[in-house]
Design a protein around this motif. Structure first.
Motif, PDB file in Angstrom:
ATOM      1  N   LYS A  33     -11.049   6.380  -4.568  1.00  0.00           N
ATOM      2  CA  LYS A  33     -10.815   7.722  -4.662  1.00  0.00           C
ATOM      3  C   LYS A  33      -9.936   8.646  -3.670  1.00  0.00           C
ATOM      4  CE  LYS A  33     -15.016   9.331  -2.617  1.00  0.00           C
ATOM      5  NZ  LYS A  33     -16.290   9.952  -2.866  1.00  0.00           N
ATOM      6  N   ASP A  34      -9.846   8.047  -2.564  1.00  0.00           N
ATOM      7  CA  ASP A  34      -9.243   8.853  -1.514  1.00  0.00           C
ATOM      8  C   ASP A  34      -8.017   8.120  -0.993  1.00  0.00           C
ATOM      9  OD1 ASP A  34     -11.299  10.603  -1.370  1.00  0.00           O
ATOM     10  OD2 ASP A  34     -12.695   9.257  -0.160  1.00  0.00           O
ATOM     11  N   ILE A  35      -7.463   7.410  -1.883  1.00  0.00           N
ATOM     12  CA  ILE A  35      -6.063   7.057  -1.528  1.00  0.00           C
ATOM     13  C   ILE A  35      -5.085   7.970  -1.408  1.00  0.00           C
ATOM     14  CG2 ILE A  35      -4.110   5.317  -2.563  1.00  0.00           C
ATOM     15  CD1 ILE A  35      -6.157   3.655  -4.143  1.00  0.00           C
ATOM     16  N   ILE A  36      -4.104   7.677  -0.557  1.00  0.00           N
ATOM     17  CA  ILE A  36      -3.155   8.754  -0.146  1.00  0.00           C
ATOM     18  C   ILE A  36      -1.989   8.209  -0.527  1.00  0.00           C
ATOM     19  CG2 ILE A  36      -1.632   9.878   1.661  1.00  0.00           C
ATOM     20  CD1 ILE A  36      -4.446   9.876   3.310  1.00  0.00           C
ATOM     21  N   THR A  37      -1.125   8.758  -1.326  1.00  0.00           N
ATOM     22  CA  THR A  37       0.182   8.294  -2.061  1.00  0.00           C
ATOM     23  C   THR A  37       1.226   8.739  -1.134  1.00  0.00           C
ATOM     24  OG1 THR A  37       0.142  10.159  -3.581  1.00  0.00           O
ATOM     25  CG2 THR A  37      -0.650   7.934  -4.359  1.00  0.00           C
ATOM     26  N   ALA A  40       4.568   9.414   4.104  1.00  0.00           N
ATOM     27  CA  ALA A  40       4.743   9.930   5.754  1.00  0.00           C
ATOM     28  C   ALA A  40       3.194   9.842   6.058  1.00  0.00           C
ATOM     29  CB  ALA A  40       5.289  11.234   5.440  1.00  0.00           C
ATOM     30  N   ALA A  41       2.168  10.216   5.359  1.00  0.00           N
ATOM     31  CA  ALA A  41       0.809  10.303   5.780  1.00  0.00           C
ATOM     32  C   ALA A  41       0.247   9.067   6.205  1.00  0.00           C
ATOM     33  CB  ALA A  41      -0.304  10.948   4.526  1.00  0.00           C
ATOM     34  N   ILE A  42       0.745   7.976   5.469  1.00  0.00           N
ATOM     35  CA  ILE A  42       0.204   6.678   5.414  1.00  0.00           C
ATOM     36  C   ILE A  42       1.080   6.160   6.874  1.00  0.00           C
ATOM     37  CG2 ILE A  42       0.288   4.213   4.753  1.00  0.00           C
ATOM     38  CD1 ILE A  42       0.125   5.239   1.975  1.00  0.00           C
ATOM     39  N   GLU A  43       2.257   6.277   6.974  1.00  0.00           N
ATOM     40  CA  GLU A  43       2.964   6.124   8.018  1.00  0.00           C
ATOM     41  C   GLU A  43       2.183   6.648   9.348  1.00  0.00           C
ATOM     42  OE1 GLU A  43       5.825   4.282  10.783  1.00  0.00           O
ATOM     43  OE2 GLU A  43       4.974   3.820   8.665  1.00  0.00           O
ATOM     44  N   LYS A  44       1.768   7.893   9.368  1.00  0.00           N
ATOM     45  CA  LYS A  44       0.915   8.273  10.195  1.00  0.00           C
ATOM     46  C   LYS A  44      -0.072   7.614  10.696  1.00  0.00           C
ATOM     47  CE  LYS A  44      -0.881  12.820  12.068  1.00  0.00           C
ATOM     48  NZ  LYS A  44      -2.014  13.563  11.848  1.00  0.00           N
ATOM     49  N   LEU A  45      -0.987   7.440   9.755  1.00  0.00           N
ATOM     50  CA  LEU A  45      -2.176   6.720  10.072  1.00  0.00           C
ATOM     51  C   LEU A  45      -1.868   5.213  10.546  1.00  0.00           C
ATOM     52  CD1 LEU A  45      -4.035   7.926   6.780  1.00  0.00           C
ATOM     53  CD2 LEU A  45      -4.659   8.470   9.228  1.00  0.00           C
ATOM     54  N   ARG A  46      -0.987   4.444  10.282  1.00  0.00           N
ATOM     55  CA  ARG A  46      -0.456   3.153  10.661  1.00  0.00           C
ATOM     56  C   ARG A  46      -0.117   3.161  12.187  1.00  0.00           C
ATOM     57  NH1 ARG A  46       3.727   0.487  12.152  1.00  0.00           N
ATOM     58  NH2 ARG A  46       5.237   2.211  11.664  1.00  0.00           N
ATOM     59  N   ILE A  63      -7.816   2.448   6.187  1.00  0.00           N
ATOM     60  CA  ILE A  63      -8.150   1.668   4.910  1.00  0.00           C
ATOM     61  C   ILE A  63      -8.409   2.556   3.784  1.00  0.00           C
ATOM     62  CG2 ILE A  63     -10.225   0.129   4.222  1.00  0.00           C
ATOM     63  CD1 ILE A  63      -9.864  -1.152   6.910  1.00  0.00           C
ATOM     64  N   LYS A  64      -9.187   3.680   4.254  1.00  0.00           N
ATOM     65  CA  LYS A  64      -9.548   4.530   3.268  1.00  0.00           C
ATOM     66  C   LYS A  64      -8.285   5.600   2.439  1.00  0.00           C
ATOM     67  CE  LYS A  64     -12.628   8.825   2.602  1.00  0.00           C
ATOM     68  NZ  LYS A  64     -13.330   9.712   3.349  1.00  0.00           N
ATOM     69  N   ALA A  65      -7.149   5.496   3.265  1.00  0.00           N
ATOM     70  CA  ALA A  65      -6.123   5.991   2.716  1.00  0.00           C
ATOM     71  C   ALA A  65      -5.305   5.246   1.906  1.00  0.00           C
ATOM     72  CB  ALA A  65      -5.071   6.786   3.949  1.00  0.00           C
ATOM     73  N   VAL A  66      -5.183   3.953   2.170  1.00  0.00           N
ATOM     74  CA  VAL A  66      -4.651   2.939   1.545  1.00  0.00           C
ATOM     75  C   VAL A  66      -5.187   2.179   0.333  1.00  0.00           C
ATOM     76  CG1 VAL A  66      -3.300   0.622   1.775  1.00  0.00           C
ATOM     77  CG2 VAL A  66      -3.041   2.455   3.514  1.00  0.00           C
ATOM     78  N   GLY A  67      -6.355   2.400   0.449  1.00  0.00           N
ATOM     79  CA  GLY A  67      -7.399   2.032  -0.627  1.00  0.00           C
ATOM     80  C   GLY A  67      -7.586   0.465  -0.287  1.00  0.00           C
ATOM     81  N   GLU A  69      -8.504  -1.851  -2.654  1.00  0.00           N
ATOM     82  CA  GLU A  69      -8.036  -2.789  -3.704  1.00  0.00           C
ATOM     83  C   GLU A  69      -6.554  -2.841  -3.861  1.00  0.00           C
ATOM     84  OE1 GLU A  69     -10.226  -4.385  -5.597  1.00  0.00           O
ATOM     85  OE2 GLU A  69     -11.671  -3.700  -4.140  1.00  0.00           O
ATOM     86  N   THR A  70      -5.548  -2.715  -2.839  1.00  0.00           N
ATOM     87  CA  THR A  70      -4.143  -2.617  -2.774  1.00  0.00           C
ATOM     88  C   THR A  70      -3.937  -3.696  -1.942  1.00  0.00           C
ATOM     89  OG1 THR A  70      -4.099  -1.226  -1.088  1.00  0.00           O
ATOM     90  CG2 THR A  70      -4.092  -0.297  -2.927  1.00  0.00           C
ATOM     91  N   PRO A  71      -2.627  -4.324  -2.514  1.00  0.00           N
ATOM     92  CA  PRO A  71      -2.041  -5.512  -1.763  1.00  0.00           C
ATOM     93  C   PRO A  71      -1.627  -5.257  -0.281  1.00  0.00           C
ATOM     94  CG  PRO A  71      -0.846  -5.091  -3.810  1.00  0.00           C
ATOM     95  CD  PRO A  71      -1.923  -4.256  -3.711  1.00  0.00           C
ATOM     96  N   GLU A  72      -1.020  -3.941  -0.386  1.00  0.00           N
ATOM     97  CA  GLU A  72      -0.599  -3.284   0.992  1.00  0.00           C
ATOM     98  C   GLU A  72      -1.406  -3.515   2.186  1.00  0.00           C
ATOM     99  OE1 GLU A  72      -0.413  -1.652  -1.832  1.00  0.00           O
ATOM    100  OE2 GLU A  72       1.692  -1.697  -2.587  1.00  0.00           O
ATOM    101  N   LEU A  73      -2.989  -3.299   1.783  1.00  0.00           N
ATOM    102  CA  LEU A  73      -3.689  -3.492   3.010  1.00  0.00           C
ATOM    103  C   LEU A  73      -3.836  -4.779   3.472  1.00  0.00           C
ATOM    104  CD1 LEU A  73      -6.052  -1.633   4.247  1.00  0.00           C
ATOM    105  CD2 LEU A  73      -7.782  -2.923   2.747  1.00  0.00           C
ATOM    106  N   GLU A  74      -3.814  -5.860   2.504  1.00  0.00           N
ATOM    107  CA  GLU A  74      -3.858  -7.167   3.157  1.00  0.00           C
ATOM    108  C   GLU A  74      -2.615  -7.522   3.857  1.00  0.00           C
ATOM    109  OE1 GLU A  74      -4.895 -11.675   1.926  1.00  0.00           O
ATOM    110  OE2 GLU A  74      -5.211 -10.196   0.639  1.00  0.00           O
ATOM    111  N   LYS A  75      -1.476  -7.075   3.566  1.00  0.00           N
ATOM    112  CA  LYS A  75      -0.225  -7.477   3.970  1.00  0.00           C
ATOM    113  C   LYS A  75      -0.239  -6.661   5.334  1.00  0.00           C
ATOM    114  CE  LYS A  75       2.414  -7.915   0.119  1.00  0.00           C
ATOM    115  NZ  LYS A  75       3.266  -7.110  -1.163  1.00  0.00           N
TER     116      LYS A  75
END
Length: 100
Positions: A33-37, A40-46, A63-67, A69-75
């Motif tokens: 529910k809290d996935i950020i699309t 720039a925000a995801i990059e900042k958290l990274r 993790i909360k921002a990316v989600g 259940e997303t393949p990007e998280l594991e990668k």
């Protein structure tokens, strides 16, 4: 009488399975529910995680921002585990989120 009892038991089982399925779907939706699309925000958290890979709160925010259940998280976590091989927090954070 035995057939009626058997049919009632099957009805209860089907009802329980339907309820369990609905709860499972709700939990998956809750995790995402809290996935950020915003990239720039995801990059900042990274970058925040990379600045201090031992900070579990930063991992939790990422993790909360990316989600979950997303393949990007594991990668991303595969990259971080290679980039920071001495960090126990990185695989711990990923495992912890997958178990919740």
């Amino acid at each position: 009488m035995k057939n009626i009892s058997n049919i009632a038991g099957q009805g209860i089982l089907i009802t329980a399975l339907v309820i369990a399925s609905l709860q499972s779907n709700a939990q998956i939706a809750d995790k995402n529910k809290d996935i950020i699309t915003d990239p720039a925000a995801i990059e900042k958290l990274r970058v925040e995680v990379e600045s201090n890979p031992e900070d579990l709160k930063k991992h939790q925010d990422y993790i909360k921002a990316v989600g979950v259940e997303t393949p990007e998280l594991e990668k991303q976590y595969e990259v971080w585990m290679k980039q920071f091989p001495q960090s126990a927090s990185i695989p711990f954070a990923l495992g912890r989120c997958l178990l919740q």
